[in-house]
Design a protein around this motif. Structure first.
Motif, PDB file in Angstrom:
ATOM      1  N   LEU A   2       0.823  -1.198   0.000  1.00 54.74           N
ATOM      2  CA  LEU A   2       0.000   0.000   0.000  1.00 54.74           C
ATOM      3  C   LEU A   2       0.862   1.254   0.000  1.00 54.74           C
ATOM      4  O   LEU A   2       2.034   1.231   0.383  1.00 54.74           O
ATOM      5  CB  LEU A   2      -0.910   0.004   1.236  1.00 54.74           C
ATOM      6  CG  LEU A   2      -1.909  -1.136   1.339  1.00 54.74           C
ATOM      7  CD1 LEU A   2      -2.648  -1.074   2.667  1.00 54.74           C
ATOM      8  CD2 LEU A   2      -2.902  -1.074   0.187  1.00 54.74           C
ATOM      9  N   ARG A   3       0.261   2.355  -0.434  1.00 57.88           N
ATOM     10  CA  ARG A   3       0.988   3.624  -0.529  1.00 57.88           C
ATOM     11  C   ARG A   3       1.540   4.054   0.833  1.00 57.88           C
ATOM     12  O   ARG A   3       2.652   4.561   0.933  1.00 57.88           O
ATOM     13  CB  ARG A   3       0.069   4.688  -1.102  1.00 57.88           C
ATOM     14  CG  ARG A   3       0.776   6.014  -1.311  1.00 57.88           C
ATOM     15  CD  ARG A   3      -0.086   6.987  -2.030  1.00 57.88           C
ATOM     16  NE  ARG A   3      -0.172   6.559  -3.417  1.00 57.88           N
ATOM     17  CZ  ARG A   3      -0.880   7.160  -4.342  1.00 57.88           C
ATOM     18  NH1 ARG A   3      -1.587   8.218  -4.028  1.00 57.88           N
ATOM     19  NH2 ARG A   3      -0.904   6.719  -5.578  1.00 57.88           N
ATOM     20  N   ALA A   4       0.771   3.859   1.896  1.00 57.09           N
ATOM     21  CA  ALA A   4       1.227   4.239   3.244  1.00 57.09           C
ATOM     22  C   ALA A   4       2.434   3.396   3.665  1.00 57.09           C
ATOM     23  O   ALA A   4       3.367   3.905   4.292  1.00 57.09           O
ATOM     24  CB  ALA A   4       0.094   4.081   4.247  1.00 57.09           C
ATOM     25  N   GLU A   5       2.390   2.111   3.311  1.00 56.60           N
ATOM     26  CA  GLU A   5       3.530   1.234   3.635  1.00 56.60           C
ATOM     27  C   GLU A   5       4.772   1.668   2.867  1.00 56.60           C
ATOM     28  O   GLU A   5       5.876   1.671   3.413  1.00 56.60           O
ATOM     29  CB  GLU A   5       3.190  -0.219   3.308  1.00 56.60           C
ATOM     30  CG  GLU A   5       2.129  -0.823   4.203  1.00 56.60           C
ATOM     31  CD  GLU A   5       1.677  -2.191   3.715  1.00 56.60           C
ATOM     32  OE1 GLU A   5       1.859  -2.499   2.516  1.00 56.60           O
ATOM     33  OE2 GLU A   5       1.152  -2.950   4.537  1.00 56.60           O
ATOM     34  N   LYS A   6       4.598   2.033   1.602  1.00 57.55           N
ATOM     35  CA  LYS A   6       5.723   2.499   0.796  1.00 57.55           C
ATOM     36  C   LYS A   6       6.310   3.780   1.387  1.00 57.55           C
ATOM     37  O   LYS A   6       7.529   3.936   1.453  1.00 57.55           O
ATOM     38  CB  LYS A   6       5.293   2.742  -0.649  1.00 57.55           C
ATOM     39  CG  LYS A   6       5.023   1.486  -1.427  1.00 57.55           C
ATOM     40  CD  LYS A   6       4.592   1.801  -2.840  1.00 57.55           C
ATOM     41  CE  LYS A   6       4.255   0.537  -3.595  1.00 57.55           C
ATOM     42  NZ  LYS A   6       3.805   0.813  -4.964  1.00 57.55           N
ATOM     43  N   ASP A  11      10.639   6.536   4.246  1.00 56.05           N
ATOM     44  CA  ASP A  11      11.090   7.332   5.396  1.00 56.05           C
ATOM     45  C   ASP A  11      12.145   6.589   6.206  1.00 56.05           C
ATOM     46  O   ASP A  11      13.140   7.180   6.640  1.00 56.05           O
ATOM     47  CB  ASP A  11       9.907   7.692   6.294  1.00 56.05           C
ATOM     48  CG  ASP A  11       9.010   8.755   5.677  1.00 56.05           C
ATOM     49  OD1 ASP A  11       9.472   9.454   4.754  1.00 56.05           O
ATOM     50  OD2 ASP A  11       7.853   8.881   6.128  1.00 56.05           O
ATOM     51  N   ASP A  12      11.934   5.292   6.422  1.00 52.29           N
ATOM     52  CA  ASP A  12      12.905   4.488   7.171  1.00 52.29           C
ATOM     53  C   ASP A  12      14.243   4.436   6.442  1.00 52.29           C
ATOM     54  O   ASP A  12      15.301   4.618   7.051  1.00 52.29           O
ATOM     55  CB  ASP A  12      12.374   3.067   7.405  1.00 52.29           C
ATOM     56  CG  ASP A  12      11.205   3.030   8.377  1.00 52.29           C
ATOM     57  OD1 ASP A  12      10.982   4.033   9.089  1.00 52.29           O
ATOM     58  OD2 ASP A  12      10.500   2.002   8.412  1.00 52.29           O
ATOM     59  N   LYS A  59      15.671   4.566  -4.532  1.00 56.64           N
ATOM     60  CA  LYS A  59      15.978   5.774  -5.318  1.00 56.64           C
ATOM     61  C   LYS A  59      15.242   6.988  -4.759  1.00 56.64           C
ATOM     62  O   LYS A  59      15.773   8.095  -4.755  1.00 56.64           O
ATOM     63  CB  LYS A  59      15.595   5.556  -6.782  1.00 56.64           C
ATOM     64  CG  LYS A  59      16.539   4.647  -7.522  1.00 56.64           C
ATOM     65  CD  LYS A  59      16.089   4.447  -8.962  1.00 56.64           C
ATOM     66  CE  LYS A  59      17.005   3.486  -9.695  1.00 56.64           C
ATOM     67  NZ  LYS A  59      16.580   3.267 -11.084  1.00 56.64           N
ATOM     68  N   LEU A  60      14.016   6.779  -4.286  1.00 54.09           N
ATOM     69  CA  LEU A  60      13.269   7.881  -3.681  1.00 54.09           C
ATOM     70  C   LEU A  60      13.833   8.246  -2.312  1.00 54.09           C
ATOM     71  O   LEU A  60      13.915   9.418  -1.953  1.00 54.09           O
ATOM     72  CB  LEU A  60      11.783   7.511  -3.563  1.00 54.09           C
ATOM     73  CG  LEU A  60      11.019   7.375  -4.884  1.00 54.09           C
ATOM     74  CD1 LEU A  60       9.629   6.801  -4.638  1.00 54.09           C
ATOM     75  CD2 LEU A  60      10.935   8.711  -5.586  1.00 54.09           C
ATOM     76  N   ALA A  61      14.248   7.240  -1.554  1.00 55.16           N
ATOM     77  CA  ALA A  61      14.747   7.473  -0.195  1.00 55.16           C
ATOM     78  C   ALA A  61      16.102   8.160  -0.184  1.00 55.16           C
ATOM     79  O   ALA A  61      16.433   8.881   0.754  1.00 55.16           O
ATOM     80  CB  ALA A  61      14.831   6.147   0.561  1.00 55.16           C
TER      81      ALA A  61
END
Length: 169
Positions: A2-6, A11-12, A59-61
């Motif tokens: 899910l988007r929230a999990e991603k 963030d982690d 890549k986003l993190a």
């Protein structure tokens, strides 16, 4: 996922990248679960972390951190080893890769620079922070112990001379 999990994973991972001095990027294709578990145990024992990552999320993190140049290394079955000690993660991963050819070093990042696999291997040959601290302490202790020995020597020599004189008389 899910988007929230991603978002939580991103963030982690961003927190891991922000807190780390070094990141070693590897490909783990072909490693069995017990082998990855053993590698994680060894890395954790050295004070580092080893995480299998999803490339897109990694890549986003990595955006906004000193490891942003590593974006191009996140291709294929990627796992990262991160550490606040610049040598610990590299040392454990390189030692494991020497014993198990299924773990492939892709590169790494240190101080905002991309490291090639050869540079990661060279970094792993340096002494760790704990080893450097031990060497410094031994260097500091050596003069003090020699000074104590020198201060005790005249008293011991005097006692031996007096004992020899007493035995002679």
């Amino acid at each position: 996922m899910l988007r929230a999990e991603k978002a939580k994973v991103i963030d982690d991972l961003h927190g891991v990248f922000s807190a780390s001095e070094i990141v070693v990027v590897t490909h783990y294709k072909g490693l069995s679960v017990p082998e990855i578990t053993d590698l994680r145990r060894q890395v954790r024992g050295a004070g580092a972390s080893f995480n299998v990552t999803k490339n897109r999320l990694a890549k986003l993190a990595v955006e906004g951190t000193s490891f942003e140049p590593l974006r191009d290394l996140f291709v294929g079955p990627t796992a990262i080893a991160c550490s606040s000690d610049p040598v610990a993660a590299a040392k454990v991963v390189v030692d494991f890769a020497k014993k198990n050819d299924k773990l492939v070093l892709v590169g790494g990042g240190f101080g905002g620079n991309i490291l090639s696999p050869d540079q990661v291997r060279a970094l792993s040959s340096l002494p760790s922070l704990d080893e450097l601290r031990a060497k410094i302490l031994s260097l500091l202790n050596t003069p003090a112990s020699r000074l104590v020995g020198l201060l005790q020597a005249p008293g011991g020599q005097m006692a031996r001379v007096l004992k020899a004189y007493a035995e002679k008389a």
